[in-house]
Design a protein around this motif. Sequence first.
Motif, PDB file in Angstrom:
ATOM      1  N   UNK A 134       0.861  -1.176   0.000  1.00  0.00           N
ATOM      2  CA  UNK A 134       0.000   0.000   0.000  1.00  0.00           C
ATOM      3  C   UNK A 134       0.900   1.228   0.000  1.00  0.00           C
ATOM      4  N   UNK A 135       0.526   2.270  -0.730  1.00  0.00           N
ATOM      5  CA  UNK A 135       1.357   3.452  -0.829  1.00  0.00           C
ATOM      6  C   UNK A 135       0.590   4.685  -0.371  1.00  0.00           C
ATOM      7  N   UNK A 136       0.534   4.927   0.959  1.00  0.00           N
ATOM      8  CA  UNK A 136      -0.197   6.096   1.457  1.00  0.00           C
ATOM      9  C   UNK A 136       0.479   7.380   1.012  1.00  0.00           C
ATOM     10  N   UNK A 137      -0.304   8.298   0.466  1.00  0.00           N
ATOM     11  CA  UNK A 137       0.250   9.573   0.046  1.00  0.00           C
ATOM     12  C   UNK A 137       1.180   9.501  -1.143  1.00  0.00           C
ATOM     13  N   UNK A 138       1.077   8.445  -1.952  1.00  0.00           N
ATOM     14  CA  UNK A 138       1.974   8.296  -3.099  1.00  0.00           C
ATOM     15  C   UNK A 138       1.820   9.452  -4.077  1.00  0.00           C
ATOM     16  N   UNK A 139       0.608  10.004  -4.196  1.00  0.00           N
ATOM     17  CA  UNK A 139       0.390  11.107  -5.131  1.00  0.00           C
ATOM     18  C   UNK A 139       1.165  12.358  -4.715  1.00  0.00           C
ATOM     19  N   UNK A 140       1.376  12.536  -3.388  1.00  0.00           N
ATOM     20  CA  UNK A 140       2.158  13.680  -2.921  1.00  0.00           C
ATOM     21  C   UNK A 140       3.636  13.491  -3.244  1.00  0.00           C
TER      22      UNK A 140
END
Length: 311
Positions: A134-140
């Motif tokens: 899982x990649x939390x905050x990947x868009x940031x």
Amino acid sequence: LSESIVNVEKEELLREEVDSDAGPAITGDDSICESGDDDICGVADYVECAVETTTEKLELPEEFAKSVMVLTCESTVEGGSCDVYLVGTAHESCREVEAVIRSLKPQAVFLELCTSRLSILTPQTVKAAKKLEVFPGAEFRVAFEEANKYGRAVFPGDRPVQITLQRTWGKMPLWHKIKLVYSIVSQAVFLPKPKELEKMLKDMSDADMLTLVIQEMSKEFPSLMETLVHERDKYMAYYLLRLASEHSSVVAVVGRGHLQGIKKNWNQPINIKELLELPTNESIFTVKKILKYLVVVVAGTAIVSGMYLAK
């Protein structure tokens, strides 16, 4: 919550409100600089030396034109106005964020992050997330890296999470506090496994999951929407407007659930000091004490039940 950290961060924010016109920025070399009296990043002639000023109208990629919200405001740069492109993110929004920044090459990038959450941009955080798939905050992280390619500064513009949590807790009535703590304690053992969580995220690929969770919880705890969503909409709208007023183009990467709130508060009078105030009434019902009471109640119930069953 660490009150000392909150108070220091609050004092710094209030000082910035009085002494400057913008918050801290992460420059292209990953360093953090404080705002000065005359320029956005504390460096003389920052806009002129770091970013080429342009009055040319930027155009979004056609496939994203409908999903990106565009706001405008007056600006001190040549041309007298700034276009702000709000990219509302959900799970798997990285491609959209990358494409918008790459196409527009804005003068600045605004992120829905506070300074205490900047660690989400580091490679170590991404490496740890890979273990959970899982990649939390990947868009940031993508926005940060893409902005760095063009030497653009990145500005974290969300309210400090410690202040948000303290305001959330302080505004909740006693019964809701007890119910919330009990709910967290009782459900903590039922958290989904990494694969189940990954599937859930994929199923919600077009939604701002955090906002959806808050909306669902607000059915039981009405004050959550006010402090966790609406107040932060105002806070981000305020600082985004200040940032835009000194640039000709800004891309803002925020959760999709914040788009309408930021639009609603755009160019509106906002009392930023009020949004930074911490609860003043000292409540005897702290989280620690409530947890102790719950433990005593659960233990007492177990003992009584055991005695009853033994008989």
